[in-house]
Design a protein around this motif. Structure first.
Motif, PDB file in Angstrom:
ATOM      1  N   VAL A 223      -7.141  -0.746  -8.621  1.00  0.00           N
ATOM      2  CA  VAL A 223      -6.636  -1.918  -9.361  1.00  0.00           C
ATOM      3  C   VAL A 223      -5.434  -2.505  -8.630  1.00  0.00           C
ATOM      4  O   VAL A 223      -5.294  -3.732  -8.474  1.00  0.00           O
ATOM      5  CB  VAL A 223      -6.268  -1.518 -10.825  1.00  0.00           C
ATOM      6  CG1 VAL A 223      -5.556  -2.667 -11.533  1.00  0.00           C
ATOM      7  CG2 VAL A 223      -7.511  -1.130 -11.585  1.00  0.00           C
ATOM      8  N   GLY A 224      -4.566  -1.599  -8.132  1.00  0.00           N
ATOM      9  CA  GLY A 224      -3.374  -2.043  -7.397  1.00  0.00           C
ATOM     10  C   GLY A 224      -3.743  -2.848  -6.163  1.00  0.00           C
ATOM     11  O   GLY A 224      -3.160  -3.895  -5.890  1.00  0.00           O
ATOM     12  N   ILE A 225      -4.759  -2.358  -5.434  1.00  0.00           N
ATOM     13  CA  ILE A 225      -5.199  -3.077  -4.222  1.00  0.00           C
ATOM     14  C   ILE A 225      -5.757  -4.448  -4.592  1.00  0.00           C
ATOM     15  O   ILE A 225      -5.486  -5.446  -3.918  1.00  0.00           O
ATOM     16  CB  ILE A 225      -6.286  -2.256  -3.462  1.00  0.00           C
ATOM     17  CG1 ILE A 225      -5.714  -0.924  -2.950  1.00  0.00           C
ATOM     18  CG2 ILE A 225      -6.893  -3.055  -2.314  1.00  0.00           C
ATOM     19  CD1 ILE A 225      -4.772  -1.025  -1.777  1.00  0.00           C
ATOM     20  N   LEU A 226      -6.513  -4.482  -5.702  1.00  0.00           N
ATOM     21  CA  LEU A 226      -7.058  -5.778  -6.153  1.00  0.00           C
ATOM     22  C   LEU A 226      -5.936  -6.750  -6.500  1.00  0.00           C
ATOM     23  O   LEU A 226      -5.989  -7.937  -6.163  1.00  0.00           O
ATOM     24  CB  LEU A 226      -7.986  -5.575  -7.360  1.00  0.00           C
ATOM     25  CG  LEU A 226      -9.367  -4.984  -7.049  1.00  0.00           C
ATOM     26  CD1 LEU A 226     -10.157  -4.756  -8.334  1.00  0.00           C
ATOM     27  CD2 LEU A 226     -10.154  -5.906  -6.116  1.00  0.00           C
ATOM     28  N   ILE A 227      -4.912  -6.218  -7.174  1.00  0.00           N
ATOM     29  CA  ILE A 227      -3.758  -7.077  -7.517  1.00  0.00           C
ATOM     30  C   ILE A 227      -3.082  -7.568  -6.230  1.00  0.00           C
ATOM     31  O   ILE A 227      -2.715  -8.741  -6.113  1.00  0.00           O
ATOM     32  CB  ILE A 227      -2.751  -6.317  -8.417  1.00  0.00           C
ATOM     33  CG1 ILE A 227      -3.385  -6.072  -9.793  1.00  0.00           C
ATOM     34  CG2 ILE A 227      -1.445  -7.088  -8.558  1.00  0.00           C
ATOM     35  CD1 ILE A 227      -2.578  -5.157 -10.710  1.00  0.00           C
ATOM     36  N   ALA A 228      -2.943  -6.635  -5.256  1.00  0.00           N
ATOM     37  CA  ALA A 228      -2.321  -7.006  -3.974  1.00  0.00           C
ATOM     38  C   ALA A 228      -3.109  -8.130  -3.316  1.00  0.00           C
ATOM     39  O   ALA A 228      -2.534  -9.101  -2.809  1.00  0.00           O
ATOM     40  CB  ALA A 228      -2.275  -5.795  -3.046  1.00  0.00           C
ATOM     41  N   LEU A 229      -4.456  -8.010  -3.341  1.00  0.00           N
ATOM     42  CA  LEU A 229      -5.294  -9.050  -2.730  1.00  0.00           C
ATOM     43  C   LEU A 229      -5.155 -10.384  -3.467  1.00  0.00           C
ATOM     44  O   LEU A 229      -5.035 -11.437  -2.847  1.00  0.00           O
ATOM     45  CB  LEU A 229      -6.760  -8.607  -2.743  1.00  0.00           C
ATOM     46  CG  LEU A 229      -7.157  -7.609  -1.659  1.00  0.00           C
ATOM     47  CD1 LEU A 229      -8.555  -7.060  -1.907  1.00  0.00           C
ATOM     48  CD2 LEU A 229      -7.090  -8.264  -0.284  1.00  0.00           C
TER      49      LEU A 229
ATOM     50  N   ILE B  72       1.258 -15.121  -1.446  1.00  0.00           N
ATOM     51  CA  ILE B  72       1.830 -14.777  -0.138  1.00  0.00           C
ATOM     52  C   ILE B  72       1.299 -15.652   0.997  1.00  0.00           C
ATOM     53  O   ILE B  72       2.079 -16.250   1.755  1.00  0.00           O
ATOM     54  CB  ILE B  72       1.584 -13.282   0.201  1.00  0.00           C
ATOM     55  CG1 ILE B  72       2.152 -12.381  -0.906  1.00  0.00           C
ATOM     56  CG2 ILE B  72       2.173 -12.906   1.556  1.00  0.00           C
ATOM     57  CD1 ILE B  72       3.649 -12.486  -1.097  1.00  0.00           C
ATOM     58  N   ARG B  73      -0.028 -15.749   1.095  1.00  0.00           N
ATOM     59  CA  ARG B  73      -0.622 -16.522   2.193  1.00  0.00           C
ATOM     60  C   ARG B  73      -0.209 -18.002   2.122  1.00  0.00           C
ATOM     61  O   ARG B  73       0.289 -18.543   3.121  1.00  0.00           O
ATOM     62  CB  ARG B  73      -2.146 -16.368   2.146  1.00  0.00           C
ATOM     63  CG  ARG B  73      -2.842 -16.891   3.367  1.00  0.00           C
ATOM     64  CD  ARG B  73      -4.244 -16.261   3.444  1.00  0.00           C
ATOM     65  NE  ARG B  73      -5.050 -16.902   4.448  1.00  0.00           N
ATOM     66  CZ  ARG B  73      -5.955 -17.848   4.197  1.00  0.00           C
ATOM     67  NH1 ARG B  73      -6.141 -18.263   2.955  1.00  0.00           N
ATOM     68  NH2 ARG B  73      -6.661 -18.377   5.160  1.00  0.00           N
ATOM     69  N   PRO B  74      -0.355 -18.658   0.954  1.00  0.00           N
ATOM     70  CA  PRO B  74       0.083 -20.067   0.903  1.00  0.00           C
ATOM     71  C   PRO B  74       1.579 -20.217   1.192  1.00  0.00           C
ATOM     72  O   PRO B  74       1.991 -21.180   1.828  1.00  0.00           O
ATOM     73  CB  PRO B  74      -0.222 -20.497  -0.534  1.00  0.00           C
ATOM     74  CG  PRO B  74      -1.154 -19.501  -1.070  1.00  0.00           C
ATOM     75  CD  PRO B  74      -0.974 -18.234  -0.296  1.00  0.00           C
ATOM     76  N   LEU B  75       2.366 -19.218   0.721  1.00  0.00           N
ATOM     77  CA  LEU B  75       3.822 -19.298   0.912  1.00  0.00           C
ATOM     78  C   LEU B  75       4.179 -19.233   2.401  1.00  0.00           C
ATOM     79  O   LEU B  75       4.960 -20.055   2.899  1.00  0.00           O
ATOM     80  CB  LEU B  75       4.498 -18.140   0.178  1.00  0.00           C
ATOM     81  CG  LEU B  75       5.978 -18.301  -0.097  1.00  0.00           C
ATOM     82  CD1 LEU B  75       6.227 -19.375  -1.145  1.00  0.00           C
ATOM     83  CD2 LEU B  75       6.582 -16.982  -0.556  1.00  0.00           C
ATOM     84  N   ILE B  76       3.579 -18.271   3.110  1.00  0.00           N
ATOM     85  CA  ILE B  76       3.868 -18.140   4.554  1.00  0.00           C
ATOM     86  C   ILE B  76       3.375 -19.383   5.302  1.00  0.00           C
ATOM     87  O   ILE B  76       4.075 -19.918   6.162  1.00  0.00           O
ATOM     88  CB  ILE B  76       3.226 -16.851   5.128  1.00  0.00           C
ATOM     89  CG1 ILE B  76       3.954 -15.625   4.566  1.00  0.00           C
ATOM     90  CG2 ILE B  76       3.281 -16.832   6.661  1.00  0.00           C
ATOM     91  CD1 ILE B  76       3.407 -14.273   5.006  1.00  0.00           C
ATOM     92  N   ARG B  77       2.203 -19.864   4.926  1.00  0.00           N
ATOM     93  CA  ARG B  77       1.669 -21.059   5.582  1.00  0.00           C
ATOM     94  C   ARG B  77       2.567 -22.273   5.330  1.00  0.00           C
ATOM     95  O   ARG B  77       2.831 -23.060   6.245  1.00  0.00           O
ATOM     96  CB  ARG B  77       0.260 -21.368   5.064  1.00  0.00           C
ATOM     97  CG  ARG B  77      -0.769 -20.444   5.660  1.00  0.00           C
ATOM     98  CD  ARG B  77      -2.120 -20.747   5.119  1.00  0.00           C
ATOM     99  NE  ARG B  77      -3.147 -20.340   6.050  1.00  0.00           N
ATOM    100  CZ  ARG B  77      -4.384 -20.785   6.029  1.00  0.00           C
ATOM    101  NH1 ARG B  77      -4.754 -21.641   5.139  1.00  0.00           N
ATOM    102  NH2 ARG B  77      -5.267 -20.358   6.894  1.00  0.00           N
ATOM    103  N   TYR B  78       3.015 -22.403   4.084  1.00  0.00           N
ATOM    104  CA  TYR B  78       3.888 -23.524   3.739  1.00  0.00           C
ATOM    105  C   TYR B  78       5.198 -23.437   4.538  1.00  0.00           C
ATOM    106  O   TYR B  78       5.677 -24.426   5.096  1.00  0.00           O
ATOM    107  CB  TYR B  78       4.187 -23.509   2.231  1.00  0.00           C
ATOM    108  CG  TYR B  78       5.277 -24.476   1.825  1.00  0.00           C
ATOM    109  CD1 TYR B  78       5.000 -25.843   1.698  1.00  0.00           C
ATOM    110  CD2 TYR B  78       6.572 -24.034   1.580  1.00  0.00           C
ATOM    111  CE1 TYR B  78       6.003 -26.739   1.343  1.00  0.00           C
ATOM    112  CE2 TYR B  78       7.575 -24.920   1.228  1.00  0.00           C
ATOM    113  CZ  TYR B  78       7.285 -26.269   1.110  1.00  0.00           C
ATOM    114  OH  TYR B  78       8.286 -27.159   0.777  1.00  0.00           O
TER     115      TYR B  78
ATOM    116  N   VAL C 111       0.831  -1.208   0.000  1.00  0.00           N
ATOM    117  CA  VAL C 111       0.000   0.000   0.000  1.00  0.00           C
ATOM    118  C   VAL C 111       0.868   1.263   0.000  1.00  0.00           C
ATOM    119  O   VAL C 111       0.591   2.226  -0.731  1.00  0.00           O
ATOM    120  CB  VAL C 111      -0.978  -0.013   1.210  1.00  0.00           C
ATOM    121  CG1 VAL C 111      -1.680   1.333   1.365  1.00  0.00           C
ATOM    122  CG2 VAL C 111      -2.022  -1.115   1.020  1.00  0.00           C
ATOM    123  N   VAL C 112       1.951   1.235   0.795  1.00  0.00           N
ATOM    124  CA  VAL C 112       2.855   2.392   0.812  1.00  0.00           C
ATOM    125  C   VAL C 112       3.431   2.625  -0.585  1.00  0.00           C
ATOM    126  O   VAL C 112       3.463   3.759  -1.084  1.00  0.00           O
ATOM    127  CB  VAL C 112       3.980   2.180   1.856  1.00  0.00           C
ATOM    128  CG1 VAL C 112       5.139   3.140   1.613  1.00  0.00           C
ATOM    129  CG2 VAL C 112       3.440   2.366   3.261  1.00  0.00           C
TER     130      VAL C 112
END
Lengths: 213, 171
Positions: A162-168, A175-181, A142-143
């Motif tokens: 659009v940027g926020i949608l891409i981030a999500l 990101i989420r699967p990577l951190i969980r893995y 976001v920054v």
């Protein structure tokens, strides 16, 4: 072979162990001073591996923010300071968690209570680690977006959306699967075994069934 | 000065009861180097936990708690443990065998084949049972109820009987 003969075999083997390796007090003292340092060093080593990655990120953040965010003027220094502070706070969290989870405390608890405590702490650590990771990711993203639209925030609103949608999208797909893995790979096996020990000790329902048979 | 005095007292205590630590290490680790490593780690943890020992329980009960907490709940590499429930390997190749000839006999072979088939919790329970601990002592160490201990021991006995039958039939 019945259980009494098994006891005999166990006694025979452990008597043999005693003959092979009884230690006197000076040997025990030497082990104590050497091994105490080793266990703490091993603990710190685990922390430093993770901390190293975060520390390496600090100069990268500084270089990127100061060189690339010239449009925000002197604010870029505050911004880079803020991001570095976030990374340092993450390091402090990591260090405290490591010490709480893996340092040997409350060792004289009954096994079941100790396991409960370990499972609770490890789950909390994994959860907090993941949440902090997610927050850091969104803050940086976001920054970056806000800075890129610094001169014309209202005009850039569609691009920001659009940027926020891409981030999500990136968050849920990468990101989420990577951190969980990553967390599962590091601590998942240990957590699973602790939970299975705990379940085995707490198998109240199966015991009730067995008693009713 | 006080710490030094405490340390000497602790070392004397450990020196008297070190068999206990060695037995726990032998129950969970299959080779001598791993057993020695576990022995040392348990020793350090006993020293760290020593200030909390108030003499409310027996010293051996306290030592078993710390030792079992170290090997079962510790963040250690578990791959070197005595394997269990593995039908795909030739068990006799992986046994923890005594290195002295005078204790190498069929009963001890069976003992280790038995250990290999037990879960880590079962190992702890059966070891305490073989050490002639009472059900109350086992319950206190493990944090289980007395009934649960009894059920567990009966279940392990059944498991072992089944294993002996298999061994007698040449499996």
């Amino acid at each position: 072979m019945d259980i009494e003969r098994l006891k005999g075999a166990w006694k025979s083997y452990t008597d043999d162990l005693r003959e092979q390796g009884s230690k006197n007090t000076s040997e025990l003292r030497e082990i104590l001073s050497r091994k105490s340092e080793q266990s703490l060093r091993r603990l710190r080593k685990n922390f430093f591996i993770e901390a190293g990655i975060n520390l390496a990120a600090i100069p990268i953040v500084l270089v990127i923010v100061i060189n690339q965010f010239a449009q925000v003027g002197d604010h870029r220094y505050y911004l880079s300071g803020f991001l570095v502070l976030l990374l340092l706070a993450f390091l402090v969290f990591l260090y405290n968690s490591y010490m709480k989870i893996f340092r040997y405390e409350q060792l004289d608890m009954p096994l079941e209570k100790k396991l409960e405590e370990q499972v609770k702490r490890l789950k909390l650590f994994m959860k907090n680690y993941a949440v902090i990771g997610y927050i850091l990711y969104f803050v940086v993203f976001v920054v970056g977006l806000l800075v890129s639209a610094y001169n014309n925030l209202t005009g850039e609103l569609p691009r920001l959306a659009v940027g926020i949608l891409i981030a999500l999208a990136l968050f849920f797909s990468v990101i989420r699967p990577l951190i969980r893995y990553y967390l599962k790979r590091l601590y998942g096996k240990h957590l699973d075994s602790l939970i299975s020990y705990l379940n085995e000790l707490q198998e109240k329902s199966s015991i009730t069934l067995e008693r009713n048979d | 000065m006080e710490e030094r005095r405490q340390k000497e007292k602790f070392l004397k205590l450990i020196s008297e009861h070190q068999d206990l630590i060695r037995k726990v290490a032998a129950m969970y680790y299959k080779n001598k180097a791993d057993q020695e490593d576990a022995f040392q780690e348990i020793l350090v943890n006993l020293w760290k936990a020593y200030p909390t020992f108030r003499g409310e329980s027996k010293i051996t009960t306290w030592m078993y708690r710390v030792a079992l907490n170290t090997v079962i709940s510790g963040f250690r590499k578990a791959s070197n443990r005595v394997h269990r429930n593995r039908s795909d390997v030739n068990i006799s190749d992986e046994l923890v065998k005594p290195e002295r000839e005078n204790v190498s006999n069929e009963d001890i072979d069976v003992l280790y084949q038995s250990i290999e088939r037990l879960t880590d919790i079962e190992k702890a329970v059966i070891m305490l049972y073989m050490e002639e601990k009472t059900y109350d002592d086992i319950a206190e160490i493990m944090g289980m109820t007395r009934t649960n201990v009894g059920v567990k021991i009966n279940r392990i006995k059944k498991k072992l009987q089944k294993l002996y039958k298999e061994l007698a039939n040449g499996y």
